[in-house]
Write a protein that holds these residues in place. Structure first.
Motif, mmCIF file in Angstrom:
data_model
loop_
_atom_site.group_PDB
_atom_site.id
_atom_site.type_symbol
_atom_site.label_atom_id
_atom_site.label_comp_id
_atom_site.label_asym_id
_atom_site.label_seq_id
_atom_site.Cartn_x
_atom_site.Cartn_y
_atom_site.Cartn_z
ATOM 1 N N LEU A 171 0.843 -1.196 0.000
ATOM 2 C CA LEU A 171 0.000 0.000 0.000
ATOM 3 C C LEU A 171 0.874 1.238 0.000
ATOM 4 C CD1 LEU A 171 -2.469 -1.124 2.837
ATOM 5 C CD2 LEU A 171 -2.846 -1.313 0.369
ATOM 6 N N GLY A 172 0.394 2.288 -0.660
ATOM 7 C CA GLY A 172 1.140 3.541 -0.631
ATOM 8 C C GLY A 172 0.565 4.576 -1.562
ATOM 9 N N ASN A 173 0.605 5.822 -1.129
ATOM 10 C CA ASN A 173 0.192 6.954 -1.971
ATOM 11 C C ASN A 173 -1.223 6.791 -2.534
ATOM 12 O OD1 ASN A 173 2.762 8.678 -2.125
ATOM 13 N ND2 ASN A 173 3.520 6.643 -2.661
ATOM 14 N N GLY A 174 -2.117 6.229 -1.710
ATOM 15 C CA GLY A 174 -3.498 6.061 -2.115
ATOM 16 C C GLY A 174 -3.738 4.901 -3.064
ATOM 17 N N LEU A 175 -2.739 4.059 -3.258
ATOM 18 C CA LEU A 175 -2.839 2.929 -4.184
ATOM 19 C C LEU A 175 -2.747 1.610 -3.423
ATOM 20 C CD1 LEU A 175 -0.387 4.199 -6.947
ATOM 21 C CD2 LEU A 175 -2.881 4.057 -7.163
ATOM 22 N N GLY A 190 9.901 3.876 1.045
ATOM 23 C CA GLY A 190 9.494 5.156 0.485
ATOM 24 C C GLY A 190 10.559 5.834 -0.348
ATOM 25 N N THR A 191 11.810 5.404 -0.216
ATOM 26 C CA THR A 191 12.890 6.044 -0.981
ATOM 27 C C THR A 191 13.331 5.193 -2.162
ATOM 28 O OG1 THR A 191 14.615 5.085 0.433
ATOM 29 C CG2 THR A 191 13.716 7.235 1.076
ATOM 30 N N ALA A 192 13.203 3.875 -2.050
ATOM 31 C CA ALA A 192 13.589 2.999 -3.158
ATOM 32 C C ALA A 192 12.610 3.175 -4.309
ATOM 33 C CB ALA A 192 13.611 1.548 -2.695
ATOM 34 N N ARG A 193 13.110 3.057 -5.527
ATOM 35 C CA ARG A 193 12.235 3.153 -6.691
ATOM 36 C C ARG A 193 12.829 2.357 -7.843
ATOM 37 N NH1 ARG A 193 12.732 8.697 -9.909
ATOM 38 N NH2 ARG A 193 10.764 7.807 -10.609
ATOM 39 N N GLY A 194 11.979 2.072 -8.832
ATOM 40 C CA GLY A 194 12.480 1.421 -10.027
ATOM 41 C C GLY A 194 11.852 0.074 -10.335
ATOM 42 N N ASN A 213 6.920 -3.843 -10.837
ATOM 43 C CA ASN A 213 6.757 -2.662 -11.676
ATOM 44 C C ASN A 213 6.673 -1.378 -10.866
ATOM 45 O OD1 ASN A 213 6.311 -3.941 -14.515
ATOM 46 N ND2 ASN A 213 5.104 -5.181 -13.105
ATOM 47 N N GLY A 214 7.795 -1.026 -10.252
ATOM 48 C CA GLY A 214 7.872 0.201 -9.486
ATOM 49 C C GLY A 214 7.545 0.002 -8.019
ATOM 50 N N PHE A 215 7.848 1.034 -7.220
ATOM 51 C CA PHE A 215 7.627 1.011 -5.778
ATOM 52 C C PHE A 215 6.408 1.863 -5.441
ATOM 53 C CE2 PHE A 215 11.740 -0.757 -6.008
ATOM 54 C CZ PHE A 215 12.003 -1.407 -4.805
ATOM 55 N N ILE A 216 5.375 1.209 -4.947
ATOM 56 C CA ILE A 216 4.101 1.873 -4.706
ATOM 57 C C ILE A 216 4.183 2.885 -3.572
ATOM 58 C CG2 ILE A 216 3.116 0.258 -3.019
ATOM 59 C CD1 ILE A 216 0.556 0.244 -4.810
ATOM 60 N N ASP A 217 5.177 2.722 -2.680
ATOM 61 C CA ASP A 217 5.323 3.653 -1.564
ATOM 62 C C ASP A 217 6.296 4.789 -1.883
ATOM 63 O OD1 ASP A 217 7.547 2.008 -1.599
ATOM 64 O OD2 ASP A 217 7.637 1.744 0.582
ATOM 65 N N ASN A 218 6.775 4.851 -3.118
ATOM 66 C CA ASN A 218 7.604 5.967 -3.562
ATOM 67 C C ASN A 218 6.729 6.939 -4.340
ATOM 68 O OD1 ASN A 218 9.280 7.168 -6.005
ATOM 69 N ND2 ASN A 218 10.710 6.835 -4.314
#
Length: 265
Positions: free
Chosen positions: A17-21, A84-88, A145-150
């Motif tokens: 969960l993250g950023n409303g998703l 929250g900082t990891a992405r990609g 497919n990406g980091f939902i908490d970023n």
């Protein structure tokens, strides 16, 4: 070619969960787009999905179903989360496999095609001892497919155009890996395929529908047409020279929960 397509989580399991998703929703949306693109555009491909709605299904059920069906390939769709900082973007095959295996070769192709279009940092090709990679009897890959908490990755995930591009990247990889043949279609010269996402007698309702679709990343505007002497306000969500492109847009609109259809002019 028989593809088992597995949108991770679902039902009582929301995933990350993250950023409303919710991960389960993003996974399902991408997977449905992959299925639509494959069955619409390629010959001799069958797709079975572990779920097509927000339903609960455990991991053993998923791999048993794929194994019993005799799938040629297992693709599990996921999103990531960390701090929250990891992405990609990254993808996984089972950690017992060498880079010379067929599974690794398939993964290499998918990785290349997905990374071309997903606008995400490329975190590389990885291996792990995950159930869906271990218990499947066919080659299997899991894509993250990406980091939902970023916040940056999540901003992309919220765009239907991004989810469509990610789906197309998966399809490009699968079609290359399995040498899928495009369907032969004929589009008469001058034919235009229009996607209509509602017809209203009240222009206010049509305007609201157009604004809603625009908020979901889909270009839409209101046109007028006269039927039996009465003015109707139609919401047009695209006009295309090929049926295939119109079908792709139609699926995007349907995925928002809006009924739509194609007219040919």
């Amino acid at each position: 070619m028989k593809l088992y397509l597995d949108p991770g989580h679902g039902g009582t399991d929301p995933g990350a969960l993250g950023n409303g998703l919710r991960e389960k929703d993003v996974n399902l949306d991408i997977a449905l787009r992959i299925r639509s693109l494959l069955v619409t555009n390629y010959e001799n491909v069958s797709v079975m999905m572990s779920r097509t709605t927000d339903s609960t299904k455990d991991l053993q059920q998923r791999t048993n179903e794929a194994n019993n069906w005799g799938a040629d390939y297992y693709v599990s769709i996921h999103c990531n989360a960390f701090n929250g900082t990891a992405r990609g973007y990254e993808d996984f095959i089972h950690d017992a496999l060498s880079d010379a295996t067929q599974t690794a070769r398939y993964r290499d192709i998918l990785h290349e095609e997905i990374a071309k279009v997903n606008q995400l940092t490329n975190r590389g090709k990885k291996k792990a001892n995950l159930h869906v990679l271990r218990e499947t009897t066919m080659p299997a890959v899991l894509t993250e497919n990406g980091f939902i908490d970023n916040s940056q990755d999540a901003a992309l995930m919220k765009l239907s155009t991004w989810r469509q591009n990610v789906a197309q990247g998966h399809v490009n990889g699968i079609s290359r890996a399995f040498n899928l043949q495009p369907k032969q279609t004929s589009n008469p010269p001058g034919t235009l395929y229009k996607v209509i996402a509602g017809s209203f007698t009240d222009k206010t309702n049509a305007d609201e529908r157009a604004v809603f679709l625009q908020s979901r990343g889909i270009d839409a505007f209101v046109i007028t047409t006269t039927i039996s002497g009465r003015i109707w306000y139609r919401v047009q969500a695209g006009a295309f020279n090929t049926r295939e492109n119109a079908e792709q847009r139609l699926q995007e609109v349907l995925n928002t929960g809006v009924d739509a259809f194609i007219i040919v002019e």
